[in-house]
Structure formats: structure tokens, C-alpha cells
Design an enzyme around this catalytic site. Structure first.
Site, mmCIF file in Angstrom:
data_model
loop_
_atom_site.group_PDB
_atom_site.id
_atom_site.type_symbol
_atom_site.label_atom_id
_atom_site.label_comp_id
_atom_site.label_asym_id
_atom_site.label_seq_id
_atom_site.Cartn_x
_atom_site.Cartn_y
_atom_site.Cartn_z
ATOM 1 N N LEU A 74 28.596 -10.180 -4.745
ATOM 2 C CA LEU A 74 27.149 -10.336 -4.849
ATOM 3 C C LEU A 74 26.555 -9.681 -6.092
ATOM 4 O O LEU A 74 25.749 -10.277 -6.812
ATOM 5 C CB LEU A 74 26.470 -9.745 -3.609
ATOM 6 C CG LEU A 74 26.394 -10.629 -2.363
ATOM 7 C CD1 LEU A 74 25.859 -9.820 -1.198
ATOM 8 C CD2 LEU A 74 25.497 -11.824 -2.632
ATOM 9 N N LYS A 115 -24.961 7.312 11.928
ATOM 10 C CA LYS A 115 -24.701 6.408 10.810
ATOM 11 C C LYS A 115 -25.411 6.912 9.567
ATOM 12 O O LYS A 115 -26.590 7.263 9.608
ATOM 13 C CB LYS A 115 -25.192 5.008 11.176
ATOM 14 C CG LYS A 115 -24.827 3.898 10.198
ATOM 15 C CD LYS A 115 -25.246 2.552 10.798
ATOM 16 C CE LYS A 115 -24.858 1.373 9.932
ATOM 17 N NZ LYS A 115 -25.195 0.087 10.595
ATOM 18 N N ASN A 166 32.748 -3.017 -27.835
ATOM 19 C CA ASN A 166 32.947 -2.480 -29.190
ATOM 20 C C ASN A 166 33.496 -3.553 -30.118
ATOM 21 O O ASN A 166 33.027 -3.740 -31.246
ATOM 22 C CB ASN A 166 33.934 -1.308 -29.155
ATOM 23 C CG ASN A 166 33.432 -0.114 -28.358
ATOM 24 O OD1 ASN A 166 34.223 0.656 -27.846
ATOM 25 N ND2 ASN A 166 32.125 0.056 -28.237
ATOM 26 N N SER A 220 -21.620 -5.966 12.603
ATOM 27 C CA SER A 220 -21.219 -6.904 11.567
ATOM 28 C C SER A 220 -21.153 -8.347 12.053
ATOM 29 O O SER A 220 -20.096 -8.826 12.472
ATOM 30 C CB SER A 220 -19.860 -6.490 10.985
ATOM 31 O OG SER A 220 -19.510 -7.304 9.889
ATOM 32 N N CYS A 274 -20.171 1.001 10.574
ATOM 33 C CA CYS A 274 -20.509 -0.275 9.946
ATOM 34 C C CYS A 274 -20.860 -0.161 8.464
ATOM 35 O O CYS A 274 -19.987 -0.051 7.623
ATOM 36 C CB CYS A 274 -21.622 -0.953 10.724
ATOM 37 S SG CYS A 274 -21.718 -2.749 10.410
ATOM 38 N N THR A 329 26.381 -3.585 -13.055
ATOM 39 C CA THR A 329 26.139 -4.415 -11.865
ATOM 40 C C THR A 329 25.916 -3.597 -10.602
ATOM 41 O O THR A 329 25.480 -4.138 -9.584
ATOM 42 C CB THR A 329 27.326 -5.362 -11.628
ATOM 43 O OG1 THR A 329 28.517 -4.592 -11.386
ATOM 44 C CG2 THR A 329 27.557 -6.263 -12.840
ATOM 45 N N GLU A 354 -20.132 -0.766 17.396
ATOM 46 C CA GLU A 354 -21.421 -0.150 17.102
ATOM 47 C C GLU A 354 -22.455 -0.533 18.172
ATOM 48 O O GLU A 354 -22.594 -1.703 18.530
ATOM 49 C CB GLU A 354 -21.876 -0.633 15.725
ATOM 50 C CG GLU A 354 -23.222 -0.130 15.268
ATOM 51 C CD GLU A 354 -23.599 -0.697 13.898
ATOM 52 O OE1 GLU A 354 -24.516 -0.159 13.271
ATOM 53 O OE2 GLU A 354 -22.965 -1.689 13.471
ATOM 54 N N SER A 388 27.757 -8.503 -9.103
ATOM 55 C CA SER A 388 28.050 -9.048 -10.428
ATOM 56 C C SER A 388 27.501 -10.462 -10.565
ATOM 57 O O SER A 388 27.063 -10.876 -11.645
ATOM 58 C CB SER A 388 29.554 -9.028 -10.703
ATOM 59 O OG SER A 388 30.255 -9.872 -9.808
ATOM 60 N N TYR A 417 -31.662 -5.131 4.499
ATOM 61 C CA TYR A 417 -31.741 -6.275 3.612
ATOM 62 C C TYR A 417 -31.192 -7.496 4.356
ATOM 63 O O TYR A 417 -30.534 -7.366 5.378
ATOM 64 C CB TYR A 417 -30.945 -6.029 2.332
ATOM 65 C CG TYR A 417 -29.497 -5.636 2.567
ATOM 66 C CD1 TYR A 417 -28.492 -6.600 2.617
ATOM 67 C CD2 TYR A 417 -29.130 -4.303 2.763
ATOM 68 C CE1 TYR A 417 -27.173 -6.257 2.835
ATOM 69 C CE2 TYR A 417 -27.811 -3.947 2.993
ATOM 70 C CZ TYR A 417 -26.836 -4.925 3.023
ATOM 71 O OH TYR A 417 -25.523 -4.581 3.253
#
Length: 681
Positions: free
Chosen positions: A375, A124, A475, A207, A180, A484, A55, A377, A130
Site C-alpha cells: 500500500l 438575557k 547519487n 427563534s 437566544c 514511503t 426560552e 509504496s 427589530y
């Protein structure tokens, strides 16, 4: 496509951008222009397409009432004219900050220049007034400037907050500019710019720095890039600014979809810039698949109606400029150790919670699971043990079975038994060879007559019997069959449909890539989830070659999954970019080549041994991608159309027809295979 075009980033929808923080001199536009040009020339040499500067960089930001001095303002405008002339020989689009006079007012502006042309001037919108800021003392706000024009540097151009800049010959190279404080507003102008079609959002910032502000900026950049599904390029004032009352850190960064692609060092003493290649094509595709983004555009009254589109040309022949972005070899596995630890923790607990809910919903307190010593399972059994512990159920209610067949090795069988014993589950062994021999004899298969025929029927007789036993055991013993099979296998169709490992009552692994499961098992060991005996067995399993163990063989002749369907690390890469973003095969190959061509470049996931690190040539990448496309689109969708339930773990990591992927079972791979063959050398 010729070879040069394949290696050019623009062919694959990438744009090279730079965020710059030149050293400035307070109130000295001529010196500031020279610093800007020094970086611009470097950017030109490095084939940058878009360069962002801070800026008010031509005047410096912290000059207070000097902004009201006509001599200074005139000199700034003179230097803009000089920049226009010099830029004729420079490739990048330049976005520089300057105080600009118009109609008796002074505006804090972004001046956009390309190859001698003043593309536009953006004022801008929100002026801070402030704490330490008094911008309204000098500048007029840009709000309400839509549709205006300005004469500057001997050219007349568009002036206003309603500008989007779009490249004629790079379809997705579209950017918006804000300045900004616009970024800190509740309604940043870049939000409307994104909804109007901009994919790169640029912020020229000054900034000043105070303790903690750098984190705030990074959060804002990341969140705006996620919310707007865009890239966010940010440049803050740095060395040379007046420190009468403020200090500056020169923070410059580039974010894409929440991820930081590049950043500069803070508190530099000299000029610097950071460069990254933004995947604008990926951003466009992401918006296409996100209805809420498009709904937001509708709710805002289709902002593209209110923006002026400023066109410019790229005008460059295809060349190989390398790639200025990190490509993760393992997109399902974070390279950062802390992130990997967190992802493993969340994954493990998501899986356990999913299983807990299914058991609670059914009232069933037992599961059956086949344990091969491999791997998938192994990890599913670990999840089950965790879930049963959390529910307060005895691990003896986990009914683990090993089913040795014609090719089961003593090594994997030993590991299966060791793991079940270490975890304290109910362990049994059922030899499937007698039943398999009977079925093969009933089928009049040549193997039953003594011939060494190991075809798909031979394999699937064994795979089907194992699952058949699990269901009948469930069952008999009032249990639920725990699946898996993982995401990688489902993508490639590397599972036996229906009566095989494709089916279960509930599958905790269905949305986990094979490459991630390896790290999950390692995380279970490293985080001490179970006792030392379990961890010792897990280390042995991690070192075991991946094999379905359905075809007899010894040593080097042992059946290898990856020799048939390709390295899982490559196929997981292909899976991620095809299903998560919908990329063209040639672009997937381009990214894979940059990610996998050299083992010494880029990061590797934590804990991956040197011996496991591999590189691939482009011809290998192309070959295995062809295998992937054929299997994914032609051979295996019907299997994915009938998947059992299971928890989704990762974003985009689910091929369930109830989840992230819906496709016809009778489709084919022709379009993708042709694109691959035509565009990858």
C-alpha cells in the site's frame, strides 16, 4: 478501578446532556410545567445530567403584552416553586426559561434548578427590538446585573449574567447559560463564560423559523463551539407556540468542537428531545494545548475574576449507562462519503504539491522509489505520478525499483511490475539476495550456514539494502529518494532506522495513517485519476495482506505485520486519541470498546467490504493498546526524532519533531502502562 466505574461515562470525563423542545400552551404555565416535567422524567430515566429547555418555555414566548399581566407572572413564579419541589427526586440539572420579576422590572431569564435547589437565575443580556421582535417593550436587559441576588420560589439565589455552574464531584462539568439573541450578538456572553472556564455553553432560544435560518443557527452553534473550544447546547421553541405572525420549528442540537453530536427533527407536532454525551475532559485537554485560547483569556483580563461560581453535587454511584455519542472506528477516515471524497482530494493534492515544491527547490527532476507491491509504496508512486504530470515532467523520470528478497511473493512482485508499467515510469529490478547473503556471511549469521534463523538482523539486512540501493541510485542518476513509510509505522517504530525505510530525501506519506492510505488508493481508482490498467492493479494491491515480506513463509505462514504489532485499525485509533488529545489509556480503551465491540453498530467508511469489518473484545483492545504504548513510548521515539521532511496533511497527524509531537528519545511507557493495567478490567 472497579468494573462498574470503568463502564461509567463519568469516569472518563463525559457528561450526558439533553436539548429539549416541549410542546407549550400559550400563556398556560401549569400546562407548560407538566410538559417540561414529562421530558425531565424521561431524562432522569435515561441518566441525563443536564437538560436544556427553550426560552420563556414556562409561559410560551409569543404572548406579547401578556408578559405585562401580573396574574400570569405570578403563576409562572408559582410553577417555578412547584418545579423546585418535584425536582428533588430528579437527577438532571434543569435549565428552564421564564419571565421573572425583580425590583420592578421583568427579565427574560434562564432558571437553573437541581434536586430542589434554585442554583441561579441568568437574565438575557441582548434584547432584540427589530423586525418581528419587540422584547424591550416588556423586558429589561440583563447587562449590569453582575453580583445581584433574587428571591424566587421561596429561595434566595444568585441573579446576574456573571454565573458559571460547576459540579463539585465531576471536575469538568462546568456550564454557562445565555439566551437566544445573546448568541447573535457580536460579543456573545458565552465567549466570556468559556474564557472563565465553562466547557458546556447553553442557549435557551425561541427563534422563530424563516427559510434558511436553520442553517444559520447550525453555523453559529458549530462556530461558537470551535472558537470557544466547548460544547454548545441549543434549544429553540417548537410545537404549541402562537403562530399569529410567526412560525416555529423546534430546532434543538448539541455541538462539540464544531461537530454536531445530536439534533432533533424539525417541525415536530409533540414534545421531543435529543441526547448526547459530551466529552468535557477532551475539551479541557484541547484548551490546554491551545495557547491562543489562553492568550484570549489573558487579553480579556482573566474573566474568571468577574464570574461567580455556583457549585452543585452530582451524587450518583458509578453505573453502566451506555454511551450516547458516535465513536468513529477510523478517526483518520470520515464515515460520510462526501467528506471522505473531499479529504482524499485534499490529501492527494497536498502530497503532490509538497513533492513539487521540493523538486523545484532542489532543481532535481528525477526521483528514485522502491516499489514493493504494498500500500505505502503504491500510494507514494501515485503521488509522484500526479506531481510529475502537474510539473510537465515525463513519468519516465520516476525511477521505480523492485528489490525481491528472501520472502518476496510472486503476487506482490507481479503487482509492483504491473503498476510501474501501467504508470509508464522507468522500471527496474535488482535482486538483493546475493548482496544480503554476502552481508549475512560477513556477519557470521546462522542463515549463511544454512540454519533457518529469521531474526531482526536477517530482516534488517534486507530492508537496509533496499534503501542503500535507492540512495546510491539517486547519487548515480541525479535523483531524489522518495520515502514511503507512513504515520502508523512511525508511531509503532515499524521501520528500519537510518539505512532502512525510515530514511529518504523527502517522504510524502509521513503524516498519513495506514487506514487512510487504503481509502486514498481506493479513491484514486474511484475518481479515475489514472487509466483502467492502473486501476485494475490498484484493486489487486488493496486486496493484498499487509506484510513486510522479509521472513519466508507460505499461505497462513506468510509473515503478517498485524500479527506482530496489532491491527492497524486499532493502533490508528490508539494513535489518534493519544497524540491528538492526550487521553488516558483507560479512556482510549473505553472509547475503542464502544466503537469496535459490535460490527452492526455505527457507520463504516464508504467502500469497506463486509468481509473487512471486524469487532474486538475489551481484552483484545487492552492487549493491543499495551503493545502500542510500549512501542510508542519506549521503542521508537528515537526514530521519530530524526525524520526526513514531508508535508503535514491532517490536523494532529504528524509525529515529526518539527510538527505536532516532541518527546525525549530515552523516555519510557511506565506511567501509561500502569494506568492501563490499573483502570481497565
Amino acid at each position: 478501578m472497579n468494573t462498574a466505574a470503568f463502564y461509567d461515562i463519568h469516569t472518563h470525563g463525559l457528561v450526558r446532556v439533553a436539548s429539549c423542545t416541549p410542546r407549550v400552551e400559550v400563556g398556560n404555565p401549569a400546562a407548560n410545567l407538566q410538559k417540561t416535567l414529562q421530558l425531565a422524567r424521561v431524562g432522569h430515566e435515561q441518566h441525563v445530567d443536564l437538560m436544556l429547555f427553550p426560552e420563556l418555555g414556562l409561559s410560551a414566548y409569543a404572548i406579547d403584552d401578556l408578559f405585562l399581566q401580573d396574574a400570569l407572572l405570578q403563576r409562572v413564579e408559582d410553577e417555578i416553586g412547584a418545579l423546585l419541589r418535584v425536582s428533588e427526586t430528579l437527577h438532571p440539572v434543569l435549565i428552564v426559561g421564564a419571565p421573572v420579576r425583580r425590583n420592578g422590572r421583568i427579565y427574560n431569564c434562564a432558571v437553573v434548578i437541581h434536586r430542589g435547589q434554585l442554583l441561579g437565575v441568568v437574565p438575557k443580556s441582548f434584547l432584540p427590538n427589530y423586525r418581528e421582535y419587540y422584547e424591550k417593550r416588556w423586558f429589561a436587559p440583563g447587562i449590569g446585573t453582575e453580583g445581584l441576588a433574587i428571591e424566587l420560589g421561596g429561595q434566595t439565589t444568585a441573579f446576574g449574567t456573571d454565573l458559571i455552574f460547576a459540579c463539585r464531584d465531576l471536575a469538568d462539568f462546568k456550564f454557562h447559560v445565555e439566551i437566544c439573541e445573546d448568541f447573535w450578538a457580536a460579543t456573545p456572553p458565552s465567549t466570556l463564560g468559556a474564557l472563565a472556564g465553562a466547557l458546556i455553553l447553553c442557549n435557551l432560544s425561541a427563534s422563530n423559523i424563516v427559510v434558511g435560518k436553520a442553517d444559520e443557527r447550525a453555523i453559529l452553534c458549530a462556530s461558537q463551539s470551535v472558537r470557544c473550544q466547548a460544547a454548545y447546547v441549543y434549544s429553540a421553541a417548537g410545537p404549541g407556540e402562537s403562530t399569529t405572525d410567526l412560525a416555529w420549528d423546534g430546532q434543538a442540537s448539541i455541538h462539540e468542537l464544531g461537530a454536531q453530536l445530536a439534533c432533533t427533527e424539525r417541525f415536530p407536532l409533540e414534545s421531543q428531545m435529543t441526547i448526547a454525551d459530551i466529552d468535557v475532559e477532551r475539551l479541557r485537554l484541547e484548551r490546554m494545548r491551545t495557547p491562543t485560547f489562553n492568550d484570549a483569556a489573558m487579553a480579556a483580563g482573566h474573566p474568571e475574576r468577574r464570574f461567580r461560581r455556583i457549585a452543585f453535587s452530582h451524587a450518583r454511584m458509578p453505573i453502566d449507562t451506555g454511551l450516547r455519542r458516535q465513536i468513529d472506528r477510523f478517526p483518520f477516515v470520515p464515515d460520510d462519503p462526501a467528506r471522505l471524497d473531499r479529504d482524499c482530494y485534499e490529501t492527494f493534492n497536498i502530497q503532490a504539491q509538497g513533492l513539487i515544491k521540493r523538486l523545484q527547490a532542489t532543481g532535481i527532476q528525477k526521483i528514485t522509489i522502491g516499489i514493493s507491491g504494498g500500500l505505502d509504496s503504491t500510494h507514494a508512486l501515485l503521488v509522484a505520478a500526479k506531481a510529475f504530470d502537474l510539473m510537465g515532467l515525463p513519468r519516465a523520470n520516476i525511477l521505480g525499483f523492485t528489490f525481491p528478497g528472501f520472502a518476496t511473493s510472486e503476487h506482490t512482485k507481479k503487482n509492483a511490475w504491473a503498476l510501474m508499467r501501467a504508470l509508464g515510469v522507468t522500471a527496474e529490478e535488482i535482486d538483493i539476495k546475493p548482496m544480503a547473503k554476502q552481508m549475512l556471511a560477513d556477519l557470521k549469521h546462522p542463515f549463511a550456514a544454512g540454519e533457518q534463523v529469521f531474526d531482526v538482523t536477517f530482516e534488517n539486512v534486507q530492508a537496509g539494502l533496499r534503501t542503500d540501493y535507492l540512495f546510491r541510485l539517486a547519487n548515480q542518476r541525479g535523483a531524489l529518494v522518495l520515502g514511503t513509510s507512513d504515520l502508523s509505522e512511525l508511531a509503532l517504530g515499524w521501520c528500519t532506522y537510518g539505512v532502512g525505510d525510515h530514511m529518504s530525501h523527502y517522504n510524502v506519506n509521513g503524516s498519513l495513517a495506514k487506514t487512510m492510505i487504503q481509502h486514498l488508493v481506493r479513491w484514486v481508482v474511484d475518481s479515475g485519476q489514472f487509466d483502467s490498467a492502473t486501476s485494475q492493479t490498484l484493486r489487486s494491491i488493496l486486496e493484498t495482506r499487509i506484510s513486510p515480506e522479509l521472513v519466508p513463509g507460505q499461505g497462513a505462514g506468510l509473515q503478517s505485520t498485524e500479527a506482530k504489532i496489532g491491527p492497524y485499525e486499532l493502533q490508528d485509533f490508539n494513535l489518534y486519541y493519544l497524540t491528538r488529545f492526550g487521553l488516558r489509556p483507560s479512556k482510549i480503551a473505553f472509547l475503542a470498546w464502544h466503537g469496535w465491540q459490535d460490527v452492526t453498530r455505527g457507520a463504516w467508511p464508504e467502500g469497506m467490504a463486509e468481509s473487512m469489518r471486524r469487532a474486538y473484545r475489551l481484552q483484545d483492545i487492552k492487549h493491543w493498546l499495551e503493545v502500542f504504548l510500549y512501542r510508542f513510548f519506549t521503542l521508537s521515539q528515537f526514530k521519530r526524532s530524526a525524520l526526513p521532511n514531508g508535508p503535514k496533511v491532517m490536523s494532529g497527524g504528524n509525529l515529526s519533531p518539527r510538527g505536532d509531537w516532541r518527546a525525549p528519545s530515552d523516555g519510557n511507557a511506565q506511567v501509561w502502562l500502569e494506568e492501563l493495567q490499573q483502570n481497565v478490567p
